[in-house]
Write a protein that holds these residues in place. Sequence first.
Motif, short mmCIF file in Angstrom:
data_model
loop_
_atom_site.label_atom_id
_atom_site.label_comp_id
_atom_site.label_asym_id
_atom_site.label_seq_id
_atom_site.Cartn_x
_atom_site.Cartn_y
_atom_site.Cartn_z
N ASN A 13 -67.33 49.72 -39.31
CA ASN A 13 -67.56 49.49 -37.91
C ASN A 13 -68.43 48.04 -37.81
O ASN A 13 -68.52 47.30 -36.88
CB ASN A 13 -68.28 50.62 -37.34
CG ASN A 13 -67.52 51.72 -36.82
OD1 ASN A 13 -66.29 51.50 -36.71
ND2 ASN A 13 -67.98 52.94 -37.02
N ARG A 14 -69.21 47.92 -38.76
CA ARG A 14 -70.27 46.47 -38.81
C ARG A 14 -69.39 45.47 -39.01
O ARG A 14 -69.59 44.34 -38.02
CB ARG A 14 -71.21 46.81 -39.98
CG ARG A 14 -72.23 45.63 -39.96
CD ARG A 14 -72.91 45.59 -41.11
NE ARG A 14 -72.23 45.52 -42.50
CZ ARG A 14 -71.89 44.68 -43.07
NH1 ARG A 14 -72.07 43.47 -42.79
NH2 ARG A 14 -71.21 44.57 -44.15
N TYR A 16 -66.04 45.26 -38.30
CA TYR A 16 -65.38 45.21 -36.95
C TYR A 16 -66.07 44.60 -35.82
O TYR A 16 -65.63 43.74 -35.09
CB TYR A 16 -64.62 46.49 -36.79
CG TYR A 16 -64.45 46.73 -35.33
CD1 TYR A 16 -62.96 46.10 -34.97
CD2 TYR A 16 -64.63 47.43 -34.25
CE1 TYR A 16 -62.49 46.18 -33.65
CE2 TYR A 16 -64.33 47.67 -33.07
CZ TYR A 16 -63.18 47.14 -32.56
OH TYR A 16 -62.57 46.94 -31.58
N GLU A 17 -67.31 45.07 -35.46
CA GLU A 17 -67.93 44.94 -34.34
C GLU A 17 -68.64 43.23 -34.28
O GLU A 17 -68.55 42.55 -33.60
CB GLU A 17 -69.30 45.69 -34.01
CG GLU A 17 -68.88 47.08 -33.91
CD GLU A 17 -68.31 47.22 -32.35
OE1 GLU A 17 -68.41 46.29 -31.68
OE2 GLU A 17 -68.04 48.37 -32.18
N LEU A 20 -65.45 41.25 -33.67
CA LEU A 20 -65.02 41.25 -32.40
C LEU A 20 -65.87 40.53 -31.39
O LEU A 20 -65.33 39.68 -30.58
CB LEU A 20 -64.89 42.83 -31.84
CG LEU A 20 -64.72 42.95 -30.48
CD1 LEU A 20 -63.18 42.87 -30.18
CD2 LEU A 20 -65.09 44.50 -30.25
N VAL A 21 -67.17 40.55 -31.76
CA VAL A 21 -67.86 39.65 -30.88
C VAL A 21 -67.86 38.24 -31.26
O VAL A 21 -67.63 37.35 -30.13
CB VAL A 21 -69.60 39.84 -31.21
CG1 VAL A 21 -70.27 38.94 -30.61
CG2 VAL A 21 -69.73 41.46 -30.80
N GLN A 24 -64.55 37.42 -28.99
CA GLN A 24 -64.87 37.37 -27.75
C GLN A 24 -65.35 35.95 -27.39
O GLN A 24 -65.18 35.44 -26.26
CB GLN A 24 -65.64 38.51 -27.33
CG GLN A 24 -64.81 39.94 -27.48
CD GLN A 24 -65.68 41.23 -27.19
OE1 GLN A 24 -66.85 41.08 -27.93
NE2 GLN A 24 -65.02 42.20 -26.61
N ARG A 59 -60.97 44.69 -24.61
CA ARG A 59 -61.89 43.97 -25.32
C ARG A 59 -61.82 42.51 -25.09
O ARG A 59 -62.85 41.72 -25.06
CB ARG A 59 -61.52 44.31 -26.82
CG ARG A 59 -62.30 45.47 -27.36
CD ARG A 59 -61.98 46.80 -26.84
NE ARG A 59 -62.75 47.91 -27.30
CZ ARG A 59 -62.41 49.05 -27.13
NH1 ARG A 59 -61.47 49.28 -26.25
NH2 ARG A 59 -63.00 50.03 -27.53
N GLU A 62 -63.65 41.58 -21.84
CA GLU A 62 -64.97 42.20 -21.55
C GLU A 62 -66.22 40.94 -21.13
O GLU A 62 -67.05 41.69 -20.50
CB GLU A 62 -65.61 42.77 -23.07
CG GLU A 62 -66.78 43.50 -22.73
CD GLU A 62 -67.17 44.44 -24.14
OE1 GLU A 62 -68.19 44.95 -24.06
OE2 GLU A 62 -66.39 44.27 -25.03
N LYS A 216 -58.32 49.11 -34.23
CA LYS A 216 -59.20 48.12 -34.64
C LYS A 216 -58.78 46.77 -35.22
O LYS A 216 -58.82 45.80 -34.89
CB LYS A 216 -60.59 48.77 -35.52
CG LYS A 216 -61.42 49.57 -35.13
CD LYS A 216 -62.60 50.04 -35.82
CE LYS A 216 -63.57 51.05 -35.17
NZ LYS A 216 -64.48 51.54 -36.06
#
Length: 270
Positions: A13-14, A16-17, A20-21, A24, A59, A62, A216
Amino acid sequence: MAHDARPGSSLSNRVYEAELVRLQAELVKVQEWVKAEKQRIVVIFEGRDAAGKGGTIKRITEYLSPRNVRIAALPTPTEREQTQWYFQRYIEHLPAAGEITLFDRSWYNRAGVERVMGYCTPNEHRRFLHQCPIFERLLVEDGILLRKYWFSVSDSEQQRRFASRLQDPMRHWKLSPMDLESITRWEDYSRAKDEMMVHTDIPEAPWFVVESDSKKRARLNMMAHLLSTIPYVDVPLPTLDLPDRPEPRGYERPPREHTTYVPDHSATLA
């Protein structure tokens, strides 16, 4: 025949997040470039039911402005629209200068659900396969940046996602009788998709397949690829200074009892 999933190594998750940011943030730069250069971008999201198209679109948008980035998710055509040229109702959703349109399903409904479920005639389907490449070449010729993504999910993973939605009251609305019928028509949809690809995977507007058994990974892969196909550059933003608040000049707020306020629901929480 079951579709083979292609799982990669686990993605924390770390990681991925963080990625993702980062992606974005790049999409925000794309938005500013589109506005400054008066570009037009169309991104088509197609694929199996529960393949992850909606989550990816969520996503992507966002941190983008709804004034410049719009989602087109058209309902069933009206009786009047059924008498129009097939592409006509989609044309009004195409972007103007400085805009991006994301089609959550698109004119390719005719090649998929309409073909499989018998909502169009064989002649209408053949006409679509003939006209669609012409239509898309016209869009590209006019300067629109057209990108087409097919989200591919295995039959076992789709079954798992359907079962999860059935048990989740927050996502139950995502299921329809037609979605569930797609389970029994898996091979029909596969054949329709293969025929569609043969006719519409053209050099001017190729299809890009997104493996989406991992949502993901699918989101990151699709977003990174989209960014790689757009020739955007950083657009300098105007420098803004926060002004000092002026000194009060005698304004008095009306008494609170003269205004109806929303009850403080948060105060009731533990």
